[in-house]
Enzyme design. Structure first.
Site, short mmCIF file in Angstrom:
data_model
loop_
_atom_site.label_atom_id
_atom_site.label_comp_id
_atom_site.label_asym_id
_atom_site.label_seq_id
_atom_site.Cartn_x
_atom_site.Cartn_y
_atom_site.Cartn_z
N SER A 130 65.84 25.69 154.84
CA SER A 130 66.86 26.42 154.10
C SER A 130 67.33 25.70 152.84
O SER A 130 67.94 26.31 151.98
CB SER A 130 68.05 26.73 155.00
OG SER A 130 68.57 25.54 155.55
N HIS A 152 64.97 32.38 157.31
CA HIS A 152 64.56 32.59 155.91
C HIS A 152 63.11 33.05 155.79
O HIS A 152 62.54 33.02 154.70
CB HIS A 152 64.76 31.31 155.11
CG HIS A 152 66.19 30.87 155.08
ND1 HIS A 152 67.14 31.47 154.29
CD2 HIS A 152 66.83 29.92 155.78
CE1 HIS A 152 68.30 30.89 154.49
NE2 HIS A 152 68.15 29.94 155.39
N LYS A 193 70.65 37.88 157.01
CA LYS A 193 70.10 37.52 155.71
C LYS A 193 69.25 38.68 155.18
O LYS A 193 69.79 39.57 154.55
CB LYS A 193 69.35 36.20 155.82
CG LYS A 193 70.38 35.07 155.92
CD LYS A 193 69.85 33.73 156.28
CE LYS A 193 71.01 32.74 156.31
NZ LYS A 193 70.93 31.76 157.37
C1 LIG Z 1 71.77 31.00 158.25
C2 LIG Z 1 70.99 30.27 159.25
C3 LIG Z 1 71.31 30.33 160.61
C4 LIG Z 1 72.57 30.97 161.12
O1 LIG Z 1 72.54 32.33 161.01
P1 LIG Z 1 73.89 33.20 160.91
O2 LIG Z 1 73.42 34.55 161.25
O3 LIG Z 1 74.39 33.05 159.51
O4 LIG Z 1 74.85 32.64 161.90
C5 LIG Z 1 70.45 29.71 161.50
N1 LIG Z 1 69.35 29.06 161.08
C6 LIG Z 1 69.03 28.95 159.76
C7 LIG Z 1 67.81 28.21 159.37
C8 LIG Z 1 69.85 29.55 158.82
O5 LIG Z 1 69.57 29.43 157.53
#
Ligand SMILES: *Cc1c(COP(=O)(O)O)cnc(C)c1O
Length: 396
Positions: free
Chosen positions: A185, A213, A244
Site C-alpha cells: 500500500s 489494493h 477501496k
Molecule cells: C485499507 C487496507 C486495509 C483495511 O481496510 P479497511 O476496509 O479500510 O478497514 C487492509 N489491508 C490493506 C493492505 C489496506 O490497504
C-alpha cells in the site's frame, strides 16, 4: 510525577499544532465533494490523485440504486451479530457474489477490512503457531498477528530467500501461516506470488493474501492477483476490503467452504460484532456486478497507470518498483514531501504526503494514485505540476 500517558498525548498534540502553524498540516481535510476524478476541499476544486476508488465506482447509479433499495426494504442497521439475529438475505447474496468473483467455494463478510485481518488471523493461529509476514505488510495484518499470540516472524520486503529461511527455521510441529499484501500500500509493487505460494506448499504453510489494493486492479478483468499471475489455486485465504475499489465499507475472506464455516463460528470480529448495514452490503454486491458488466473500466485503469508511471519516470522521479495505480514519488526528508504537497495542492492537484513511521525515515513521499476516471489530459496536467514542483524543491 506526571503520568507518561499524558506526556504521550501532549507530544502528539505539540507535533500537530506545530505543523498546523507552519501551514504544513494536510491530514483529516474535510472533502466537500467527491465527483469522479475531482475533489473539493476548502472550497477548491482539485484533481484527485489520492483516491482508492481505483475503478471510479463511487457514485455509480446502479450501486447507489441498490443501496437506496436496501434502506427502503430493511432500514439503516441490522441490530445484531450475524450468527444470532443479524443475518439478511443481502449478506448471503454478497458472500455468494464475492465467492463467485474470486473463484472460491465460499466467502465471509466482516464490518471492515481492518477487522477482517484482525479477526481472521487471530482465529487461524494462536500460541504455539508461527505467523510469517512481509516487513511491509499492512498495519491491520501486524495487529492481527500480535493479537493472535502466535510467534510473529517477519522477512525483508519481497525477499524470497529470507522467507524460505523463516519457513525452515519454524518448528516443524507448529501451525504455519504466511500473510502478505498482494499490492503493497505504500510502494505500489506486487508480491512475488509464484514463489511465495511454491514455498508455502513446500513447507506446508497456509497462505493468506490481502487484496485491498489489487481487487479490481490486477488481472485482465480485475479479479486480482491470481488472475495477474495465472495461478488459480495459489491462495488459501483470499482477503480483501469493500472500501477501496468497492465503494462501500467492510471486508471479506474467500476460500474453501470449510475455512469459511470455521471463520463464521470462531472469528471474534465476526461473532461478536454487528453485521454490515443493509445499504453497504447491497452496494458492495452491486459493485461486483458492475465490475463484470463494465470490463472497460479495468482496461482504462491499466492504460492510465502506464501513462502516469511512464510520465513520472521520464521526468526523472524515483517511483520505486511500482507497477500499479499506487505511485510513490520519493522526496526523501519529511520537509521536502510537505513542500511538494503544498506546491501541488496550490496548482489544484490533490495529493498527500506519507512520512515516517508509516514509511522508513528518509523515504518520505507523495503517494499519488491514478484511477479510471482520470482523462489523458488530467494526467498530462498532473505531470506538468509534478515537474514544476519537483524542480522547485530540487528533486529533479
Ligand atoms: C485499507 C487496507 C486495509 C483495511 O481496510 P479497511 O476496509 O479500510 O478497514 C487492509 N489491508 C490493506 C493492505 C489496506 O490497504
Amino acid at each position: 510525577m506526571s503520568n507518561p500517558i499524558r506526556r504521550r498525548i501532549e507530544e502528539i498534540n505539540r507535533r500537530v499544532t506545530e505543523a498546523q502553524q507552519a501551514g504544513l498540516y494536510f491530514y483529516l481535510q474535510p472533502l466537500e465533494e467527491l465527483d469522479g476524478a475531482w475533489v473539493t476541499a476548502n472550497g477548491r476544486r482539485m484533481l484527485n490523485f489520492a483516491s482508492y476508488s481505483y475503478l471510479s465506482l463511487l457514485g455509480h447509479p446502479k450501486i447507489e440504486a441498490a443501496a437506496h433499495k436496501a434502506v427502503a426494504r430493511y432500514g439503516t442497521g441490522t441490530h445484531g451479530v450475524r450468527i444470532l439475529a443479524g443475518s439478511l438475505p443481502l449478506h448471503e447474496e454478497l458472500e455468494e457474489t464475492i465467492a463467485r468473483f474470486k473463484n472460491a467455494e465460499a466467502a465471509i463478510a466482516y464490518s471492515s477490512g481492518y477487522v477482517t485481518n484482525l479477526a481472521t488471523i487471530s482465529s487461524l493461529v494462536g500460541r504455539g503457531d508461527v505467523v510469517i509476514c512481509d516487513k511491509y505488510d499492512h498495519a491491520s495484518i501486524v495487529d492481527g498477528c500480535l493479537l493472535s499470540g502466535a510467534k510473529f516472524v517477519r522477512f525483508p520486503h519481497n525477499d524470497m530467500a529470507a522467507l524460505e529461511q523463516r519457513l525452515q527455521q519454524a518448528d516443524p510441529q507448529a501451525g504455519k501461516l504466511v500473510v502478505v499484501d498482494a499490492v503493497f500500500s505504500m510502494d505500489g509493487d506486487i508480491i512475488n506470488l509464484p514463489e511465495v505460494s511454491r514455498l508455502c506448499r513446500q513447507y506446508g504453510a497456509m497462505l493468506m493474501v490481502d487484496e485491498a489494493h489489487s481487487l479490481g486492479v490486477l488481472g485482465e478483468t480485475g479479479r486480482g492477483i491470481e488472475e495477474h499471475f495465472g495461478l488459480e489455486q495459489a491462495i488459501d485465504v483470499k482477503m480483501g476490503t469493500l472500501s477501496k475499489t468497492i465503494p462501500s465499507v467492510g471486508g471479506y475472506v474467500a476460500g474453501s467452504r470449510e475455512l469459511i464455516t470455521y471463520l463464521k463460528h470462531t472469528a471474534r470480529g465476526f461473532v461478536f460484532s454487528a453485521a454490515l448495514p443493509p445499504a453497504q452490503a447491497a452496494a458492495a454486491c452491486a459493485s461486483f456486478e458492475v465490475m463484470e458488466e463494465e470490463p472497460e473500466r479495468v482496461k482504462k485503469l491499466h492504460r492510465n497507470v502506464e501513462l502516469f508511471l511512464n510520465g513520472l519516470k521520464a521526468l526523472g522521479f524515483n517511483t520505486l518498483n511500482s507497477e500499479t495505480p499506487i505511485v510513490p514519488i520519493i522526496c526523501g526528508e519529511d520537509e521536502r514531501a510537505y513542500r511538494m504537497t503544498r506546491l501541488c495542492q496550490e496548482e489544484n492537484i490533490f495529493v498527500l504526503p506519507v512520512i515516517s513511521p508509516a514509511v522508513p525515515a528518509g523515504l518520505a513521499r507523495l503517494r499519488a494514485t491514478v484511477t479510471t476516471a482520470h482523462t489523458e489530459a488530467d494526467i498530462a496536467y498532473a505531470l506538468e505540476v509534478f515537474e514544476k514542483a519537483g524542480r522547485e524543491v530540487g528533486l529533479i
